[in-house]
Design an enzyme around this catalytic site. Structure first.
Site, PDB file in Angstrom:
ATOM      1  N   HIS A 159       0.827  -1.209   0.000  1.00 30.09           N
ATOM      2  CA  HIS A 159       0.000   0.000   0.000  1.00 30.09           C
ATOM      3  C   HIS A 159       0.862   1.259   0.000  1.00 30.09           C
ATOM      4  O   HIS A 159       0.657   2.158  -0.803  1.00 30.09           O
ATOM      5  CB  HIS A 159      -0.924   0.007   1.226  1.00 30.09           C
ATOM      6  CG  HIS A 159      -2.031  -0.996   1.109  1.00 30.09           C
ATOM      7  ND1 HIS A 159      -1.855  -2.324   1.394  1.00 30.09           N
ATOM      8  CD2 HIS A 159      -3.321  -0.844   0.742  1.00 30.09           C
ATOM      9  CE1 HIS A 159      -3.006  -2.957   1.199  1.00 30.09           C
ATOM     10  NE2 HIS A 159      -3.910  -2.085   0.806  1.00 30.09           N
ATOM     11  N   ASP A 179       9.874  -6.648  -4.183  1.00 30.10           N
ATOM     12  CA  ASP A 179       8.846  -7.180  -3.289  1.00 30.10           C
ATOM     13  C   ASP A 179       8.890  -8.697  -3.409  1.00 30.10           C
ATOM     14  O   ASP A 179       9.164  -9.230  -4.491  1.00 30.10           O
ATOM     15  CB  ASP A 179       7.458  -6.651  -3.695  1.00 30.10           C
ATOM     16  CG  ASP A 179       6.426  -6.819  -2.593  1.00 30.10           C
ATOM     17  OD1 ASP A 179       5.942  -5.802  -2.069  1.00 30.10           O
ATOM     18  OD2 ASP A 179       6.109  -7.981  -2.237  1.00 30.10           O
ATOM     19  N   ALA A 237       9.200   2.030   8.160  1.00 32.08           N
ATOM     20  CA  ALA A 237       8.418   0.785   8.265  1.00 32.08           C
ATOM     21  C   ALA A 237       8.422   0.259   9.698  1.00 32.08           C
ATOM     22  O   ALA A 237       7.530   0.601  10.481  1.00 32.08           O
ATOM     23  CB  ALA A 237       8.950  -0.239   7.282  1.00 32.08           C
ATOM     24  N   ASP A 262      12.092   6.759  11.219  1.00 35.22           N
ATOM     25  CA  ASP A 262      10.868   7.082  11.962  1.00 35.22           C
ATOM     26  C   ASP A 262      10.534   5.989  12.987  1.00 35.22           C
ATOM     27  O   ASP A 262       9.701   6.198  13.854  1.00 35.22           O
ATOM     28  CB  ASP A 262       9.704   7.218  10.962  1.00 35.22           C
ATOM     29  CG  ASP A 262       8.408   7.712  11.609  1.00 35.22           C
ATOM     30  OD1 ASP A 262       8.467   8.700  12.370  1.00 35.22           O
ATOM     31  OD2 ASP A 262       7.344   7.111  11.362  1.00 35.22           O
ATOM     32  N   GLU A 267      11.072   1.813  21.246  1.00 36.30           N
ATOM     33  CA  GLU A 267      10.453   3.143  21.222  1.00 36.30           C
ATOM     34  C   GLU A 267       9.843   3.427  22.581  1.00 36.30           C
ATOM     35  O   GLU A 267       9.162   2.563  23.148  1.00 36.30           O
ATOM     36  CB  GLU A 267       9.372   3.197  20.135  1.00 36.30           C
ATOM     37  CG  GLU A 267       9.971   2.972  18.746  1.00 36.30           C
ATOM     38  CD  GLU A 267       8.940   2.951  17.615  1.00 36.30           C
ATOM     39  OE1 GLU A 267       7.731   3.088  17.892  1.00 36.30           O
ATOM     40  OE2 GLU A 267       9.367   2.795  16.450  1.00 36.30           O
ATOM     41  N   HIS A 290       8.118   7.986  15.257  1.00 38.33           N
ATOM     42  CA  HIS A 290       7.065   7.085  14.742  1.00 38.33           C
ATOM     43  C   HIS A 290       5.771   7.856  14.424  1.00 38.33           C
ATOM     44  O   HIS A 290       4.702   7.524  14.927  1.00 38.33           O
ATOM     45  CB  HIS A 290       6.778   5.956  15.747  1.00 38.33           C
ATOM     46  CG  HIS A 290       6.164   4.753  15.085  1.00 38.33           C
ATOM     47  ND1 HIS A 290       6.383   3.465  15.489  1.00 38.33           N
ATOM     48  CD2 HIS A 290       5.319   4.651  14.018  1.00 38.33           C
ATOM     49  CE1 HIS A 290       5.713   2.627  14.721  1.00 38.33           C
ATOM     50  NE2 HIS A 290       5.044   3.328  13.823  1.00 38.33           N
ATOM     51  N   GLY A 293       2.462   7.799  10.148  1.00 40.90           N
ATOM     52  CA  GLY A 293       1.023   7.723   9.862  1.00 40.90           C
ATOM     53  C   GLY A 293       0.198   8.666  10.709  1.00 40.90           C
ATOM     54  O   GLY A 293      -1.032   8.599  10.694  1.00 40.90           O
TER      55      GLY A 293
END
Ligand code: NAI
Length: 411
Positions: A159, A179, A237, A262, A267, A290, A293
């Site tokens: 995606h 991929d 990712a 990210d 974390e 992070h 999104g």
């Protein structure tokens, strides 16, 4: 029109300040919604959701087996986020409770962050900004490049990867990707024959794979050294994909001209907790907590997506997108005027259940106008649209089948 269960009596509890767009959607469906802005735990959580038919949470609220045990009326859970780790999925499945989430509503946000980083790295933007904040005027073109005509390597063309591909081409970049699945290249993108081929041909590499056995540590020192000298690396990712000590070395010795990270192997879980990483202080390295999104738009999209799945399940029985039960995509009931009844049955997936159901239908002379069945592991989900005449008796017979977990009827 009379419905199987008055919509206003369906209690929906939304926790953790899910975006109001989803609340609106659930209210418009006629359900009774209560909203809690924070996460709850222990007795307070049970008190808030113990009588709910539907519960919506984000990532903090823990729906353990113990908590779920107290939710006898629970029909469905919505995770208004990408993951579902905060829910005991086995316990939910055993109770016939589908758990929905929204894995792809923030795709565009991650893709946009990635695009911004591709340019920022090529222009050494963070280093220049930091210098100026420190009072150092260093105006030069050295180490700055246009991205037009450069090659972007995408690892993981799902995606997010494919969205980045389209945006990068729009800016004049050449795209090559790798991929493990066969993927249709969008636009003029080319398929790379291997991870190594993509690493060695790209001016900038961006990673968009999930965390799994094949991706843990997939970029270590050997892979970094396959990359072109002076190229850039982006990981939005998962933190386990890149060996950060090796990346730091490659940045420090100049082989990698810059990186954006990210996601990290560890974390901080709370806002005040200190963040420590080997990447801190490295030249031309962008670090973000992070947030790939995390945009208002993604929050809204997640809320609408998750709430929509919940409403659809309650109203039609469709389990499309549920992570723990068989996915059955259902049309609206054949006849909304009250002639068709829909019986929804979750059961243990062992041989003979369907035979028992059909036997009951034959005995009661129930006419079945639609049948949908899916199984997944130990769980089966069958949905039957029937004439109303014997529907109630038929439902009771289905409830009585030894393997039945939960049966519901809609009309
Ligand atoms: P997706 O499932 O749509 O795509 C992942 C792709 O990676 C698939 O095409 C898959 O075949 C491929 N893949 C799997 N193993 C591979 C391997 N060993 N080598 C090459 N390709 C491989 O997932 P989506 O939505 O594109 O997300 C990608 C990643 O982004 C996930 O790890 C996700 O957790 C992460 N993510 C990070 C966010 C952030 O805030 N930074 C937000 C959203 C997602």
């Amino acid at each position: 029109m009379k419905t199987s269960f008055p919509k206003g009596q369906i209690e929906v509890v939304l926790l953790e300040g899910t975006h109001p767009a989803g609340t609106e959607l659930v209210s418009q469906a006629g359900f009774d919604v209560s909203v809690h802005h924070g996460a709850l735990e222990g007795g307070a959580l049970i008190k808030a959701i113990g009588r709910a038919h539907v519960v919506g949470i984000r990532s903090k609220t823990q729906l353990s087996a113990e908590v779920l045990k107290h939710c006898e009326r629970l029909l469905a859970v919505g995770c208004f986020c990408a993951g579902t780790n905060q829910v005991d999925l086995d316990a939910a499945t055993l109770g016939g409770v589908p758990v929905f989430n929204s894995p792809f509503s923030n795709t565009r946000s991650v893709a946009e962050l990635t695009m911004s980083e591709i340019i920022a790295l090529h222009r050494r933007m963070t280093a220049r900004s930091a210098a100026l904040h420190g009072g150092k005027w260093d105006k030069s073109a050295a180490g700055s490049h246009e991205v037009r005509g450069r090659t972007l390597g995408i690892i993981g063309y799902g995606h997010i990867g494919s969205q980045v591909s389209v945006l990068a081409e729009a800016m004049g970049m050449k795209v090559i990707f790798f991929d493990t699945q066969s993927k249709l290249p969008l636009g003029n993108a080319r398929v790379g024959q291997s991870l190594e081929a993509v690493l060695s041909q790209s001016d900038v590499v961006t990673i968009h794979v999930p965390e799994n056995e094949s991706t843990k540590g997939m970029i270590g020192n050997a892979q970094l050294r396959m990359m072109k000298a002076g190229s850039y690396l982006i990981n939005n990712a998962r933190g386990s994909v890149i060996h950060l000590e090796a990346l730091r070395k490659a940045v420090d010795d100049g082989h990698i001209a810059g990186a954006a990270v990210d996601v990290f192997p560890y974390e901080p879980s709370a806002k005040g907790e200190a963040f420590v990483s080997v990447m801190q202080g490295a030249e031309n390295v962008i670090l973000t907590p992070h947030v790939g999104g995390s945009t208002v738009e993604a929050q809204e999209a997640i809320s609408v997506d998750a709430a929509g799945k919940l409403v659809r399940f309650v109203n039609t029985g469709a389990t499309t997108g549920a992570v723990n039960v068989p996915n059955v995509d259902l049309p609206e009931q054949v006849d909304g005027a009250g002639r068709t009844h829909r019986i929804l049955n979750f059961h243990r997936n062992v041989p003979g259940v369907l035979g028992k159901i059909h036997e009951a239908a034959a005995e009661l002379k129930v006419n079945i106008s639609g049948q949908y069945l899916r199984t997944r592991g130990d769980m089966g989900y069958v949905v039957l649209d029937t004439d109303p005449a014997q529907a109630e008796a038929f439902k009771r017979r289905m409830e009585g089948i030894e393997e039945s977990i939960r049966t519901r009827m809609l009309w």
